[in-house]
Design a protein around this motif. Structure first.
Motif, PDB file in Angstrom:
ATOM      1  N   THR A 116       0.841  -1.214   0.000  1.00  0.00           N
ATOM      2  CA  THR A 116       0.000   0.000   0.000  1.00  0.00           C
ATOM      3  C   THR A 116       0.869   1.254   0.000  1.00  0.00           C
ATOM      4  O   THR A 116       0.630   2.202  -0.760  1.00  0.00           O
ATOM      5  CB  THR A 116      -0.921   0.005   1.236  1.00  0.00           C
ATOM      6  OG1 THR A 116      -1.673  -1.202   1.242  1.00  0.00           O
ATOM      7  CG2 THR A 116      -1.857   1.196   1.232  1.00  0.00           C
ATOM      8  N   LEU A 117       1.891   1.226   0.858  1.00  0.00           N
ATOM      9  CA  LEU A 117       2.753   2.410   0.946  1.00  0.00           C
ATOM     10  C   LEU A 117       3.483   2.647  -0.371  1.00  0.00           C
ATOM     11  O   LEU A 117       3.605   3.790  -0.832  1.00  0.00           O
ATOM     12  CB  LEU A 117       3.760   2.245   2.089  1.00  0.00           C
ATOM     13  CG  LEU A 117       3.175   2.421   3.495  1.00  0.00           C
ATOM     14  CD1 LEU A 117       4.222   2.139   4.557  1.00  0.00           C
ATOM     15  CD2 LEU A 117       2.636   3.839   3.664  1.00  0.00           C
ATOM     16  N   ALA A 118       3.956   1.549  -0.975  1.00  0.00           N
ATOM     17  CA  ALA A 118       4.660   1.694  -2.260  1.00  0.00           C
ATOM     18  C   ALA A 118       3.715   2.271  -3.315  1.00  0.00           C
ATOM     19  O   ALA A 118       4.099   3.169  -4.079  1.00  0.00           O
ATOM     20  CB  ALA A 118       5.203   0.336  -2.700  1.00  0.00           C
ATOM     21  N   ASP A 119       2.484   1.776  -3.339  1.00  0.00           N
ATOM     22  CA  ASP A 119       1.499   2.260  -4.316  1.00  0.00           C
ATOM     23  C   ASP A 119       1.184   3.740  -4.101  1.00  0.00           C
ATOM     24  O   ASP A 119       1.133   4.527  -5.050  1.00  0.00           O
ATOM     25  CB  ASP A 119       0.194   1.451  -4.208  1.00  0.00           C
ATOM     26  CG  ASP A 119       0.370   0.029  -4.713  1.00  0.00           C
ATOM     27  OD1 ASP A 119       1.401  -0.239  -5.363  1.00  0.00           O
ATOM     28  OD2 ASP A 119      -0.513  -0.814  -4.443  1.00  0.00           O
ATOM     29  N   VAL A 120       0.966   4.081  -2.843  1.00  0.00           N
ATOM     30  CA  VAL A 120       0.605   5.476  -2.537  1.00  0.00           C
ATOM     31  C   VAL A 120       1.778   6.410  -2.854  1.00  0.00           C
ATOM     32  O   VAL A 120       1.598   7.491  -3.417  1.00  0.00           O
ATOM     33  CB  VAL A 120       0.186   5.603  -1.046  1.00  0.00           C
ATOM     34  CG1 VAL A 120       0.103   7.056  -0.627  1.00  0.00           C
ATOM     35  CG2 VAL A 120      -1.153   4.938  -0.809  1.00  0.00           C
ATOM     36  N   GLU A 121       2.990   5.956  -2.518  1.00  0.00           N
ATOM     37  CA  GLU A 121       4.171   6.787  -2.818  1.00  0.00           C
ATOM     38  C   GLU A 121       4.328   6.969  -4.323  1.00  0.00           C
ATOM     39  O   GLU A 121       4.659   8.063  -4.795  1.00  0.00           O
ATOM     40  CB  GLU A 121       5.431   6.139  -2.233  1.00  0.00           C
ATOM     41  CG  GLU A 121       5.550   6.355  -0.733  1.00  0.00           C
ATOM     42  CD  GLU A 121       6.702   5.562  -0.127  1.00  0.00           C
ATOM     43  OE1 GLU A 121       7.512   4.985  -0.891  1.00  0.00           O
ATOM     44  OE2 GLU A 121       6.787   5.502   1.104  1.00  0.00           O
TER      45      GLU A 121
END
Lengths: 488, 343
Positions: free
Chosen positions: B113-118
């Motif tokens: 999720t964090l990778a996608d949001v970043e």
């Protein structure tokens, strides 16, 4: 089982990251180690001089031990308390940073994360001190018990200071008053713990067992206060619309209920023969008064309007509703619960505690002493009830009303009494009647007037009862508002 | 998801910051929240984001009340404040990681999720930077990433484009369009009305804590025009003098009902010739030469009267290369509805 960072509280992880990124952390670590190393070098440099002056080598260990504890305490204050407090305060001042209003985390999770991060740093600091404590032991002059006791005092002091720091942080006041208050509290707590450690080491030496009872009582009281601050903190972090004081109310009830267990335990301390029943009754009595004071104190700050969220949680059967009223947010429930505690304690004092006489020797306290303790509970109730009346009558904030009451009828008479006593010292005047609305009236009585105390002891309940009469309509109004009407 | 603001009231002392506001919007829509400074926008937004409690009224996300279930609402709503705090001791990825953990994301799910949001907010290159070292635009991206980290169904944004340079603003607004296309409901407060007009499906206009208008943009503009027809005083247009000054002074000004249709005409050359030709037409009330090759015409007629007008110009040999009818903008609607008074 594999332990991943997912097992830890998010706030704990964030706080530790912020600690380790901060410059204050590095500086404090460096100073902590340098201070202790410097102590070792100074002691080593003065060793020959000390021996030449016929001082025993036994002084070296205690000196290093004291230095280690003091540096540990200072580092704790800087990192665990002041840094955490200022960060927490910053988060609470800005609602967009306040996790309690921004995330899906519960107040308990947030507070627990903050606390555990402080404890983790405290343990880390202590681990840095451990090598020096070992050196102190091998330098002689200290037993393992002395070291353990000193460290325990310092840790308890740190726990207390951390809890107070988090409390002030969660209040979220912009001014520096909070920090100053915290500094004063910690200062006194820290001094007491350090002095306690030193005293236990130098004076008591190996005979710590003689002081087990006072130490146990002190520790019990400190942990009671820590627990109380914790539940207050939870209330502050909860939504104003939630039943935020319920944990505090349950805590006071639990405290009263488990207090006889503490009484039971201290009866088994070696070398101190305590009568079991009397001790258990006495601890229960004291716990009831403490719980009553806590309930009154919290009620003084509470709103007088029951919110819809609390209303919808309330069971609607009359008896259950009354039970819920006692543990729900709102000053009325707090006052009622405080009265219940106080009346139980009052009944115990009148029926069970002996007057000064034959049976006195078997009881830890007499009826007069019990009534004097009860005066604190009744005075707390008096201030809260008058505060509620002022709040409702003059539309003041509950806290301001409570504070105004406490200042006018407690602190002002105390100041006047102190001033008059100082001015007319030695002229035979008695100003103790000035303190009649404070719990300190009985304390100011002289021995020759002690016969009057039985009468005097009724002032507290009388005033509290009269004030209750005035506050009753407002309390009843709160109780009635818990009932959900058919059209709502 | 349907978001319903239901008779919301918020008082600070005797002042009504929000005074009985009600409106609704739905998933997949971007709703502009417009009002002068001090109108009560931020207060309303904070109540919607559970950062503040209303004095009365409520906000419902489908049937979930913000008063009764703020914890549930926090999982539904992503809130983006107008500024991000300048922490000196926390990195971008740590900041987002904390919020992901706080919303219960664990292990591989959290990392992905964090990778996608970043990646979505273009933060990958600055994830190791401390928050206090970021530019305003980057901070807004971090703020947006934080609001998106728990994949909320509703995004509430308070002045997200304030202080951004044009490029950062355009990039941010394009991200919002993508999010709306993904089915999120977005409430966006901003003072840059021309940009809101480009991306919003609807708008809410408030002033002094009171709701002035709300609904889809075209409805708002239509009602603003009708409102002007019904309430605006007649507008006087001075007539061109015809040589005799006294006669002109004696002639009463032409009184006309609003609105006029604004038409922009672009010419190849000889704008003055076109202007003279236009003046012959009785329905043309005002002509401004915006530039040597562009004229702005105020036309008192209907849409059906425009083609004959243009045909007459073409017939007269005017070198016209283009023309367009100017519609009412959000800025016009705002200016006509609000009074500019503050509490």
């Amino acid at each position: 089982m594999k332990i991943t960072s997912d097992s830890f509280n998010p706030v704990l992880i964030k706080e530790l990251r912020q600690h380790f990124h901060g410059k204050l952390f590095l500086i404090t670590m460096a100073l902590l180690l340098l201070a202790q190393l410097a102590t070792v070098f100074i002691l080593y440099a003065n060793m020959e001089t000390a021996l030449a002056n016929n001082h025993t080598v036994d002084v070296m260990g205690p000196a290093l031990f004291t230095a280690s504890l003091v540096t540990f305490s200072i580092a704790c204050v800087l990192l665990c308390c002041i840094a955490s407090l200022s960060r927490f305060m910053g988060e609470r001042i800005n609602p967009e940073l306040d996790f309690s209003r921004f995330c899906a985390m519960s107040p308990l999770q947030i507070l627990w994360g903050k606390m555990t991060s402080c404890y983790a740093i405290a343990i880390y600091l202590l681990s840095l001190c451990l090598p020096f404590l070992v050196i102190a032991y091998f330098l002689r002059g200290l037993s393992i018990i002395n070291i353990a006791l000193g460290v325990a005092f310092a840790i308890v002091g740190a726990l207390f200071a951390i809890q107070v720091a988090l409390f002030i942080g969660s209040v979220g006041q912009k001014s520096l008053v909070g920090i100053l208050v915290f500094g004063a509290i910690w200062g006194s707590g820290g001094i007491i713990s350090v002095i306690g450690g030193i005293v236990s080491r130098f004076i008591y030496r190996g005979s710590v067992s003689n002081f087990t009872l006072p130490i146990c009582l002190a520790l019990f009281l400190v942990f009671v206060v820590i627990g109380f601050i914790f539940v207050l903190n939870l209330a502050l972090l909860s939504s104003p619309l939630a039943n935020r004081t319920m944990p505090a109310r349950i805590y006071t009830i639990a405290l009263a209920l488990i207090s006889p267990v503490f009484g039971f335990c201290i009866c088994y301390i070696p070398k101190i023969p305590l009568p079991m029943t009397e001790t258990m009754v006495t601890t229960f009595f004291v716990a009831c008064v403490i719980s009553s004071c806590m309930c009154s104190f919290i009620a003084g700050f509470e709103r007088s309007v029951i919110g819809p969220r609390v209303q919808h949680q309330c069971p609607q059967k009359p008896l259950q509703r009354f039970g819920f009223f006692l543990i729900s947010s709102g000053s009325g429930g707090g006052i009622m619960l405080a009265w219940i505690f106080e009346l139980i304690a009052f009944a115990i004092a009148l029926c069970l505690f002996p007057s000064r006489g034959a049976a006195y020797s078997t009881w830890p306290m007499s009826k007069v002493e019990a009534l004097a303790i009860l005066a604190f509970g009744f005075s707390s109730l008096l201030y809260t009830e008058i505060g509620l009346c002022i709040h409702k009558r003059f539309n003041m904030m509950p806290f301001s009303a409570w504070l105004a009451t406490a200042v006018i009828i407690c602190f002002l008479p105390l100041l006047l009494f102190a001033f008059a006593s100082f001015t007319y010292e030695g002229k035979g005047y008695d100003f103790s009647h000035m303190l009649i609305t404070t719990p300190f009236y009985l304390i100011s009585l002289n021995d020759h007037r002690l016969a009057l105390t039985d009468i005097v002891c009724w002032f507290g309940p009388f005033f509290a009862l009269v004030a209750y009469g005035f506050a009753f309509p407002y309390i009843l109004e709160q109780f009635k508002s818990l009932r959900i009407s058919s059209d709502s | 998801m349907k978001i319903k603001i239901d008779h919301l009231i918020r008082r600070f002392g005797k002042k009504n910051a929000v005074n009985d506001i009600s409106f609704e919007f739905e998933s997949g829509n971007i709703f502009g929240f417009i009002g002068p400074n001090g109108a009560g926008k931020t207060t309303t937004i904070k109540i919607m984001a559970t950062l503040d409690q209303p004095t009365a009224g409520d906000v419902f996300f489908d049937d979930i009340s913000t008063i009764a279930y703020p914890e549930k609402v926090r999982r539904i709503v992503g809130y983006m404040p107008d500024s991000l705090p300048s922490f000196t001791d926390i990195k971008v990825w740590e900041y987002l990681d904390f919020y992901a953990r706080a919303f219960g994301l664990k292990g591989e799910t959290r990392r992905k999720t964090l990778a996608d949001v970043e990646a979505f907010t273009n933060l990958t290159g600055i994830r190791e930077k401390y928050l206090n070292t970021l530019s305003k635009g980057m901070k807004q991206r971090v703020s947006l990433a934080r609001a998106l980290v728990h994949n909320p169904q509703v995004l509430i944004m308070d002045e997200p484009a304030a202080g951004l340079d044009p490029r950062a603003r355009i990039e941010l607004l394009s991200l919002l369009k993508i999010l709306a296309d993904q089915g999120k409901a977005i409430l966006l407060s901003s003072h840059i009305l021309s940009e809101l007009q480009d991306i919003c499906d609807g708008a809410v206009i408030i002033e002094q804590g009171k709701l002035l208008a709300s609904g889809p943009l075209d409805h708002l503009m239509e009602s603003a025009v009708q409102n002007r027809l019904a309430t605006a005083p007649p507008m006087a247009i001075p007539q061109p003098t015809a040589g005799n000054g006294e006669a002109a002074a004696a002639q009463p000004p032409i009184v006309m009902a609003n609105p006029l249709i604004a038409i922009t005409i672009r010419v190849l050359r000889d704008a003055e010739q076109v202007r003279l030709k236009l003046m012959e037409h009785p329905a043309v009330k005002q002509i401004d030469i915006n530039s040597p090759l562009e004229l702005a015409v105020q036309f008192d007629g209907t849409d059906e009267d425009i083609p004959p007008l243009m045909a007459s110009l073409f017939a007269a040999g005017c070198p016209i290369v283009g023309f367009s009818k100017q519609s009412l903008g959000l800025e016009d609607v705002f200016m006509r509805i609000t009074t500019g008074e503050v509490q």
